[in-house]
Enzyme design. Sequence first.
Site, PDB file in Angstrom:
ATOM      1  N   HIS A   1       0.865  -1.173   0.000  1.00  0.00           N
ATOM      2  CA  HIS A   1       0.000   0.000   0.000  1.00  0.00           C
ATOM      3  C   HIS A   1       0.905   1.227   0.000  1.00  0.00           C
ATOM      4  O   HIS A   1       2.024   1.183   0.517  1.00  0.00           O
ATOM      5  CB  HIS A   1      -0.901   0.045   1.243  1.00  0.00           C
ATOM      6  CG  HIS A   1      -1.828  -1.112   1.371  1.00  0.00           C
ATOM      7  ND1 HIS A   1      -1.568  -2.175   2.210  1.00  0.00           N
ATOM      8  CD2 HIS A   1      -3.014  -1.371   0.775  1.00  0.00           C
ATOM      9  CE1 HIS A   1      -2.565  -3.049   2.125  1.00  0.00           C
ATOM     10  NE2 HIS A   1      -3.456  -2.586   1.258  1.00  0.00           N
TER      11      HIS A   1
ATOM     12  N   GLU B   1      -4.519  -3.996  -4.034  1.00  0.00           N
ATOM     13  CA  GLU B   1      -5.979  -3.993  -3.992  1.00  0.00           C
ATOM     14  C   GLU B   1      -6.514  -2.587  -3.722  1.00  0.00           C
ATOM     15  O   GLU B   1      -7.173  -2.354  -2.712  1.00  0.00           O
ATOM     16  CB  GLU B   1      -6.509  -5.002  -2.953  1.00  0.00           C
ATOM     17  CG  GLU B   1      -5.644  -5.183  -1.703  1.00  0.00           C
ATOM     18  CD  GLU B   1      -5.935  -4.186  -0.603  1.00  0.00           C
ATOM     19  OE1 GLU B   1      -6.509  -3.115  -0.894  1.00  0.00           O
ATOM     20  OE2 GLU B   1      -5.594  -4.463   0.540  1.00  0.00           O
TER      21      GLU B   1
END
Length: 392
Positions: free
Chosen positions: A307, A345
């Site tokens: 991330h 994601e």
Amino acid sequence: MTTKTSGYIREAYVAPLDHSFTLPDNTLVRSTESDGLIQVYLKSSSEPVVSFEPHSRSLRTSPHGIVNNDRAVSSPAVLLKASQLSLDDFWAALYAFWVRQSEKEVIPLILDIPNADEILTYLTSTGLAFTPPDSQTRFELLLIRASFWQGAGAPVKRHWLQTLVPHPSVSTTPFPFFQSFTRGEHVLTTHPLRPPKPAPGSVIYSRFIFTVNEHLRFIHIDANNPTHFETYARWQNSDRVNVGWRERGPDEKHRKYLADRLADPHIMGFIVEWNDEPAGYGEMSWVKEDPMGTYVGGLGDYDQGTHLLIGEEKFRGRQRFTAVMTSMKHACFLRDPRTEVVVGEPRADLPIVPRLIAYLPQELNREFEFPHKRAVYFTLRRERFFQAAMLD
């Protein structure tokens, strides 16, 4: 809505004829190129320590045993000339060489150096090169670009991954397998025991980025470091970052988030720095025991995820974004050779999704549902990454 699933084009870096950069241990490396001759200088030396000279000999560079003879491609060799050379300095010279040859996957090399036997053993035992079937002497080799960028043969102090586990002074094998178990709100799975994380404040990864001529570092975030905490909290509370991360809140919320991350063996947060100046925050995780593993399924024991947020406006832009994203994936692949896939994601409605398709050689697998968002599932495979990622 139809989502574009491809569009990545590798943009090779073209080094100037006189080119300098620094290694993670601050060693200065300079190279020059003229009429195919590449000379490498180290530590402000006035004389080159290594020369890569064009040679009349050619070796087959298309894969042996795969490509038919009528399709086989051969390339001219490069002659390595140097006086007695340490392995550390030879690796630095290879770095300068590959920056100038980044469009090639393998390059023929002929050793002409007093300690050729030592260099030959080093190259072949680390996987940096191999002796092909059509060589006429054992000192004719094929250098492998992907092996170099996987950290093969890298000296510990100059390795891009600055916190190797296990430490090479203790072991050269990967962290051993021992089955562990995680039970949580969204996770119920077996997985390998994970290695301990470096102490907060430790340098995780360090690499000179040629496109912006600055050094990029990842530092394990230290919530007790006022600079780390205050910049992290400010970023999370900004309107722009909150659109993607949704972690806005008081200091108590941020301290709990970072404390939970520190206590969780499967995930590690870090500060992104450009030339020692904080720029953003990222995370690396083992996804088998991450909620993503639950909602996507099929992830391997050593697959990882990332991330990222860029908090400072001055450090936004395509080149820096690509460098940070690529380096995060690089760090994941380096920290365990068993990692085959690094996943992502992001929320499906974020404007960053097309850039992730364009700037990284990853696949858009599908969209899927988390309890808190609809996400895009990206997969980046090891072989494809080291073939096509913008590491130079």
